[in-house]
Design a protein around this motif. Structure first.
Motif: not given
Length: 135
Positions: A109-118, A120-131
């Motif tokens: 599983a991706p680490e929450y903090e890294d996904v949330a940071r990305a 916010r920075e890229h202004k895309v949904p959390f799930q998009e980064i997670f996937q």
């Protein structure tokens, strides 16, 4: 495992207690809604702690909450081997935790903090980064 049931604590008090417990070395703290005597709604506070931090956590429960006593039991657990890898995504590197048993990967599983940071920075949904990290 330390447990106490409370029927007269505010949410703010419970939140503060959780912070104190985690700072004192608790491995995990969670709350479960329960019904107590006389049908009063209450909260079961469960604290998972190492032997080394159990006494500190027990004292915090007794001092910071309205409980009159704390139940203590000793549990054992099997822990999966863990390692971290980095996934290259269009949003940068994302740390991914992997869990193994006998050299076989069971979970990742991706680490929450890294996904949330990305996100916010890229202004895309959390799930998009997670996937993206899971690919």
């Amino acid at each position: 495992m330390l447990e106490a049931q409370l029927d007269d604590m505010t949410g703010e008090g419970l939140g503060y207690t959780m912070e104190r417990l985690l700072s004192a070395g608790a491995l995990d703290v969670f709350y479960t809604p329960v019904y107590m005597k006389k049908n009063r709604p209450g909260t079961l506070v469960t604290v998972l702690a190492s032997i080394e931090s159990a006494d500190r956590c027990e004292e915090i429960l007794l001092v910071e909450t309205t409980t009159l006593g704390v139940r203590r039991s000793h549990w054992s657990r099997k822990i999966l081997e863990r390692k971290f890898v980095f996934a290259d995504t269009p949003y940068g590197k994302i740390k991914v935790k992997q869990a193994f048993m006998e050299n076989r990967m069971l979970h990742q599983a991706p680490e929450y903090e890294d996904v949330a940071r990305a996100a916010r920075e890229h202004k895309v949904p959390f799930q998009e980064i997670f996937q993206s990290a899971m690919k």
